[in-house]
Design a protein around this motif. Structure first.
Motif, PDB file in Angstrom:
ATOM      1  N   CYS A 101      19.098  14.929 -11.278  1.00  0.00           N
ATOM      2  CA  CYS A 101      18.177  14.889 -10.134  1.00  0.00           C
ATOM      3  C   CYS A 101      18.687  13.994  -9.014  1.00  0.00           C
ATOM      4  CB  CYS A 101      16.806  14.383 -10.588  1.00  0.00           C
ATOM      5  SG  CYS A 101      15.987  15.414 -11.803  1.00  0.00           S
ATOM      6  N   LEU A 102      19.932  13.588  -9.065  1.00  0.00           N
ATOM      7  CA  LEU A 102      20.428  12.583  -8.124  1.00  0.00           C
ATOM      8  C   LEU A 102      20.381  13.035  -6.664  1.00  0.00           C
ATOM      9  CD1 LEU A 102      23.435  11.146 -10.162  1.00  0.00           C
ATOM     10  CD2 LEU A 102      21.072  10.310 -10.035  1.00  0.00           C
ATOM     11  N   PRO A 103      20.725  14.285  -6.324  1.00  0.00           N
ATOM     12  CA  PRO A 103      20.658  14.662  -4.901  1.00  0.00           C
ATOM     13  C   PRO A 103      19.264  14.506  -4.302  1.00  0.00           C
ATOM     14  CG  PRO A 103      21.985  16.247  -6.121  1.00  0.00           C
ATOM     15  CD  PRO A 103      21.349  15.349  -7.146  1.00  0.00           C
ATOM     16  N   VAL A 104      18.232  14.946  -5.011  1.00  0.00           N
ATOM     17  CA  VAL A 104      16.867  14.803  -4.499  1.00  0.00           C
ATOM     18  C   VAL A 104      16.452  13.339  -4.492  1.00  0.00           C
ATOM     19  CG1 VAL A 104      14.452  15.247  -5.040  1.00  0.00           C
ATOM     20  CG2 VAL A 104      16.082  17.116  -5.061  1.00  0.00           C
ATOM     21  N   ALA A 105      16.771  12.621  -5.563  1.00  0.00           N
ATOM     22  CA  ALA A 105      16.398  11.202  -5.634  1.00  0.00           C
ATOM     23  C   ALA A 105      17.034  10.416  -4.492  1.00  0.00           C
ATOM     24  CB  ALA A 105      16.813  10.620  -6.987  1.00  0.00           C
TER      25      ALA A 105
ATOM     26  N   PHE B  87       3.865  14.709   2.300  1.00  0.00           N
ATOM     27  CA  PHE B  87       2.748  14.414   1.402  1.00  0.00           C
ATOM     28  C   PHE B  87       2.538  12.910   1.288  1.00  0.00           C
ATOM     29  CE2 PHE B  87       0.839  13.693  -2.764  1.00  0.00           C
ATOM     30  CZ  PHE B  87      -0.187  14.633  -2.775  1.00  0.00           C
ATOM     31  N   CYS B  88       3.606  12.151   1.100  1.00  0.00           N
ATOM     32  CA  CYS B  88       3.503  10.702   0.977  1.00  0.00           C
ATOM     33  C   CYS B  88       3.015  10.053   2.272  1.00  0.00           C
ATOM     34  CB  CYS B  88       4.858  10.100   0.576  1.00  0.00           C
ATOM     35  SG  CYS B  88       5.361  10.466  -1.115  1.00  0.00           S
ATOM     36  N   ALA B  89       3.465  10.577   3.389  1.00  0.00           N
ATOM     37  CA  ALA B  89       3.027  10.027   4.667  1.00  0.00           C
ATOM     38  C   ALA B  89       1.514  10.182   4.827  1.00  0.00           C
ATOM     39  CB  ALA B  89       3.743  10.735   5.816  1.00  0.00           C
ATOM     40  N   ALA B  90       0.987  11.309   4.388  1.00  0.00           N
ATOM     41  CA  ALA B  90      -0.455  11.520   4.456  1.00  0.00           C
ATOM     42  C   ALA B  90      -1.196  10.577   3.536  1.00  0.00           C
ATOM     43  CB  ALA B  90      -0.775  12.970   4.101  1.00  0.00           C
TER      44      ALA B  90
ATOM     45  N   ARG C  12      16.242   7.348   0.806  1.00  0.00           N
ATOM     46  CA  ARG C  12      16.605   6.864   2.140  1.00  0.00           C
ATOM     47  C   ARG C  12      15.404   6.235   2.838  1.00  0.00           C
ATOM     48  NH1 ARG C  12      19.022  12.661   3.514  1.00  0.00           N
ATOM     49  NH2 ARG C  12      20.739  12.702   1.997  1.00  0.00           N
ATOM     50  N   GLU C  13      14.188   6.606   2.413  1.00  0.00           N
ATOM     51  CA  GLU C  13      12.996   6.145   3.106  1.00  0.00           C
ATOM     52  C   GLU C  13      12.031   5.345   2.241  1.00  0.00           C
ATOM     53  OE1 GLU C  13      11.222   9.645   4.638  1.00  0.00           O
ATOM     54  OE2 GLU C  13      12.866  10.078   6.027  1.00  0.00           O
ATOM     55  N   ARG C  14      12.061   5.543   0.897  1.00  0.00           N
ATOM     56  CA  ARG C  14      11.079   4.871   0.052  1.00  0.00           C
ATOM     57  C   ARG C  14      11.631   4.698  -1.354  1.00  0.00           C
ATOM     58  NH1 ARG C  14       6.128   6.440   0.429  1.00  0.00           N
ATOM     59  NH2 ARG C  14       6.380   7.457   2.422  1.00  0.00           N
ATOM     60  N   ARG C  15      10.947   3.860  -2.125  1.00  0.00           N
ATOM     61  CA  ARG C  15      11.337   3.608  -3.509  1.00  0.00           C
ATOM     62  C   ARG C  15      11.152   4.880  -4.341  1.00  0.00           C
ATOM     63  NH1 ARG C  15      12.172  -0.800  -6.788  1.00  0.00           N
ATOM     64  NH2 ARG C  15      13.304  -1.411  -4.905  1.00  0.00           N
ATOM     65  N   VAL C  16      12.184   5.225  -5.112  1.00  0.00           N
ATOM     66  CA  VAL C  16      12.158   6.397  -5.988  1.00  0.00           C
ATOM     67  C   VAL C  16      12.507   5.942  -7.400  1.00  0.00           C
ATOM     68  CG1 VAL C  16      13.152   8.657  -6.499  1.00  0.00           C
ATOM     69  CG2 VAL C  16      12.827   7.949  -4.123  1.00  0.00           C
ATOM     70  N   VAL C  17      11.702   6.356  -8.362  1.00  0.00           N
ATOM     71  CA  VAL C  17      11.925   6.035  -9.771  1.00  0.00           C
ATOM     72  C   VAL C  17      11.964   7.351 -10.545  1.00  0.00           C
ATOM     73  CG1 VAL C  17      11.065   4.818 -11.804  1.00  0.00           C
ATOM     74  CG2 VAL C  17      10.726   3.837  -9.519  1.00  0.00           C
TER      75      VAL C  17
ATOM     76  N   GLY D 284       0.775  -1.235   0.000  1.00  0.00           N
ATOM     77  CA  GLY D 284       0.000   0.000   0.000  1.00  0.00           C
ATOM     78  C   GLY D 284       0.799   1.273   0.000  1.00  0.00           C
ATOM     79  N   GLU D 285       2.110   1.174   0.161  1.00  0.00           N
ATOM     80  CA  GLU D 285       2.953   2.366   0.207  1.00  0.00           C
ATOM     81  C   GLU D 285       3.270   2.833  -1.208  1.00  0.00           C
ATOM     82  OE1 GLU D 285       6.832   3.501   2.745  1.00  0.00           O
ATOM     83  OE2 GLU D 285       7.147   1.924   1.260  1.00  0.00           O
ATOM     84  N   PRO D 286       3.027   4.100  -1.535  1.00  0.00           N
ATOM     85  CA  PRO D 286       3.305   4.549  -2.897  1.00  0.00           C
ATOM     86  C   PRO D 286       4.790   4.767  -3.140  1.00  0.00           C
ATOM     87  CG  PRO D 286       2.493   6.385  -1.583  1.00  0.00           C
ATOM     88  CD  PRO D 286       2.395   5.151  -0.707  1.00  0.00           C
ATOM     89  N   SER D 287       5.237   4.409  -4.327  1.00  0.00           N
ATOM     90  CA  SER D 287       6.573   4.796  -4.779  1.00  0.00           C
ATOM     91  C   SER D 287       6.516   6.249  -5.237  1.00  0.00           C
ATOM     92  CB  SER D 287       7.018   3.911  -5.945  1.00  0.00           C
ATOM     93  OG  SER D 287       7.070   2.553  -5.581  1.00  0.00           O
ATOM     94  N   VAL D 288       7.669   6.906  -5.216  1.00  0.00           N
ATOM     95  CA  VAL D 288       7.786   8.267  -5.733  1.00  0.00           C
ATOM     96  C   VAL D 288       8.338   8.186  -7.150  1.00  0.00           C
ATOM     97  CG1 VAL D 288       9.016  10.465  -5.542  1.00  0.00           C
ATOM     98  CG2 VAL D 288       8.079   9.371  -3.496  1.00  0.00           C
ATOM     99  N   VAL D 289       7.646   8.804  -8.093  1.00  0.00           N
ATOM    100  CA  VAL D 289       8.105   8.866  -9.477  1.00  0.00           C
ATOM    101  C   VAL D 289       8.454  10.318  -9.792  1.00  0.00           C
ATOM    102  CG1 VAL D 289       7.484   8.550 -11.896  1.00  0.00           C
ATOM    103  CG2 VAL D 289       6.772   6.866 -10.187  1.00  0.00           C
ATOM    104  N   LEU D 290       9.703  10.565 -10.105  1.00  0.00           N
ATOM    105  CA  LEU D 290      10.197  11.920 -10.329  1.00  0.00           C
ATOM    106  C   LEU D 290      10.303  12.196 -11.823  1.00  0.00           C
ATOM    107  CD1 LEU D 290      11.327  14.528  -9.122  1.00  0.00           C
ATOM    108  CD2 LEU D 290      13.563  13.404  -8.969  1.00  0.00           C
ATOM    109  N   LEU D 291       9.681  13.292 -12.272  1.00  0.00           N
ATOM    110  CA  LEU D 291       9.701  13.707 -13.668  1.00  0.00           C
ATOM    111  C   LEU D 291      10.466  15.023 -13.770  1.00  0.00           C
ATOM    112  CD1 LEU D 291       5.964  13.099 -14.658  1.00  0.00           C
ATOM    113  CD2 LEU D 291       7.889  11.502 -14.857  1.00  0.00           C
ATOM    114  N   PRO D 292      11.646  15.029 -14.390  1.00  0.00           N
ATOM    115  CA  PRO D 292      12.420  16.266 -14.519  1.00  0.00           C
ATOM    116  C   PRO D 292      11.761  17.242 -15.488  1.00  0.00           C
ATOM    117  CG  PRO D 292      13.793  14.299 -14.825  1.00  0.00           C
ATOM    118  CD  PRO D 292      12.370  13.861 -14.892  1.00  0.00           C
TER     119      PRO D 292
END
Length: 292
Positions: free
Chosen positions: A70-74, A285-288, A79-84, A53-61
């Motif tokens: 975008c590596l520093p933000v990714a 936002f993701c925690a909510a 550190r806490e969740r899946r990032v794509v 049920g935990e959402p992954s974060v998908v980053l669009l530059p």
């Protein structure tokens, strides 16, 4: 369809730059590709597998940007969740080089739906910067459970102040590292010289080897009305020259029914100027979304 590159040699040079930056960073990431109707999409994945049920974060530059930038933000988010991170097709990076001359919003929306289905199992929170934000809004994938739009196009028409235009024209006519750094400084907040120094080399390469695309116009009100069903946070830098908070904030609330947040000490380049503030905004936002 038009290519973002000024020839095959230009494409190869940009690709080498991106691959080298990703592989030399030394952090555990996986680089892969998925195939969509828009062509090959470059994918960079980091962070732990999502729990149920935990959402992954998908980053669009945004325009002229990609996963390699975008590596520093990714890494902070990973550190806490899946990032794509997905490189946008038609932008310089590791995805297909061509973009349509017309109807780009619907084209990008279809591309993102396909890319999410192939690259990211389960629910996602899409984090889009600038052009990436407009792409996030153009997509109606059922996988999307939330959007965080950073200095996002698609809500209002971007402004181009005279000082920014004065820096853009020389960069377009005869790019150099110095002119590229000057352009970046105009996009960033005062006192962000380190951002200009870091992006100067890349923007020089883009100016010499690529055809930069224009910002997309505001999306239709009917489409934005449909996007109200998914929670959205819109974020802007206090000194954003393209999208001042006094314009973007009211538009986000009125046209999208979105929450709005301003980041002090930042301009348009939020991923570079304020990576920790972006991480905190996305984390909350993701925690909510997970708690809901």
């Amino acid at each position: 369809m038009i290519s973002v590159y000024r020839g095959e040699q230009a494409r190869a040079e940009v690709r080498r730059w991106c691959v080298s930056r990703i592989e030399d960073a030394g952090t555990a990431r996986a680089r892969s590709e998925v195939v969509t109707s828009a062509g090959v999409t470059g994918v960079v994945t980091a962070g732990p597998e999502p729990c149920d049920g935990e959402p992954s974060v998908v980053l669009l530059p945004g325009t002229n940007m990609n996963a390699a930038l975008c590596l520093p933000v990714a890494d902070a988010l990973a550190r806490e969740r899946r990032v794509v991170v997905l490189d946008l097709p038609g932008q310089p990076g590791l995805s297909a080089d061509r973009r349509p001359r017309a109807k780009r919003s619907s084209w990008y929306g279809k591309w993102l739906t396909e890319a999410l289905a192939r690259a990211v199992p389960g629910p996602v929170v899409v984090v889009g910067h600038s052009l990436g934000g407009a792409v996030a809004l153009a997509c109606d994938s059922p996988q999307i459970v939330g959007r965080v739009l950073l200095s996002s196009a698609g809500l209002v028409r971007l402004r181009v102040p005279v000082p920014l235009l004065a820096a853009t024209v020389p960069w377009l006519l005869r790019p150099t590292v110095a002119r590229s750094a000057t352009l970046v400084r105009r996009m960033a907040a005062p006192g962000q010289g380190h951002v200009a120094d870091g992006l100067g080399e890349w923007m020089d390469l883009v100016g010499r080897r690529c055809r930069s695309s224009l910002a997309p116009p505001p999306l239709p009100s009917g489409l934005l009305e449909l996007r109200r069903s998914v929670p959205t946070l819109v974020v802007a830098g206090r000194f954003d020259p393209f999208l001042p908070p006094c314009h973007l904030g009211p538009a986000a609330r009125r046209r999208l029914g979105a929450e709005f947040r301003m980041i002090e000490g930042a301009g348009h380049l939020l991923l570079d100027e304020a990576p920790e503030a972006v991480r905190d905004a996305v984390r909350e936002f993701c925690a909510a979304r997970t708690a809901g």
